[in-house]
Motif scaffolding. Structure first.
Motif, PDB file in Angstrom:
ATOM      1  N   TRP A  98      56.278   3.437  15.749  1.00 49.00           N
ATOM      2  CA  TRP A  98      55.486   4.511  15.152  1.00 49.00           C
ATOM      3  C   TRP A  98      55.033   4.135  13.748  1.00 49.00           C
ATOM      4  O   TRP A  98      53.966   4.555  13.313  1.00 49.00           O
ATOM      5  N   MET A  99      55.836   3.313  13.036  1.00 51.33           N
ATOM      6  CA  MET A  99      55.427   2.857  11.706  1.00 51.33           C
ATOM      7  C   MET A  99      54.211   1.952  11.807  1.00 51.33           C
ATOM      8  O   MET A  99      53.288   2.049  10.994  1.00 51.33           O
ATOM      9  N   VAL A 159      46.116   4.227   9.166  1.00 49.13           N
ATOM     10  CA  VAL A 159      45.716   4.288   7.754  1.00 49.13           C
ATOM     11  C   VAL A 159      44.710   3.190   7.436  1.00 49.13           C
ATOM     12  O   VAL A 159      43.701   3.422   6.762  1.00 49.13           O
ATOM     13  N   GLY A 160      44.971   1.991   7.930  1.00 52.33           N
ATOM     14  CA  GLY A 160      44.027   0.893   7.733  1.00 52.33           C
ATOM     15  C   GLY A 160      42.667   1.195   8.348  1.00 52.33           C
ATOM     16  O   GLY A 160      41.621   0.910   7.745  1.00 52.33           O
ATOM     17  N   PHE A 161      42.665   1.791   9.523  1.00 58.08           N
ATOM     18  CA  PHE A 161      41.409   2.125  10.182  1.00 58.08           C
ATOM     19  C   PHE A 161      40.659   3.217   9.417  1.00 58.08           C
ATOM     20  O   PHE A 161      39.431   3.149   9.280  1.00 58.08           O
TER      21      PHE A 161
END
Length: 62
Positions: A4-5, A12-14
């Protein structure tokens, strides 16, 4: 690292990448200040979309 991390980091990167892309597309040549303003505006749109998408995913597919 938990799976999940990894998924959160990818999301977040996307979100950041898509906000940068939209800001680049909407850029009018106002310099860095104008670009960062567009980037922040796009973040305000992208984050709620991903939150709603995550809630729908967990409600329907979990």
């Amino acid at each position: 690292m938990e799976s999940w991390m990894i998924a959160v980091l990818i999301a977040v990167g996307f979100i950041v990448w898509m906000s940068l892309e939209f800001a680049t597309d909407q850029d009018r040549g106002d310099g860095l200040r104008g670009f960062l303003k567009l980037f922040k505006q796009n973040l305000v749109v992208m984050i709620p979309l991903f939150l709603v998408g995550g809630v729908v995913y967990f409600l329907l597919f979990r």
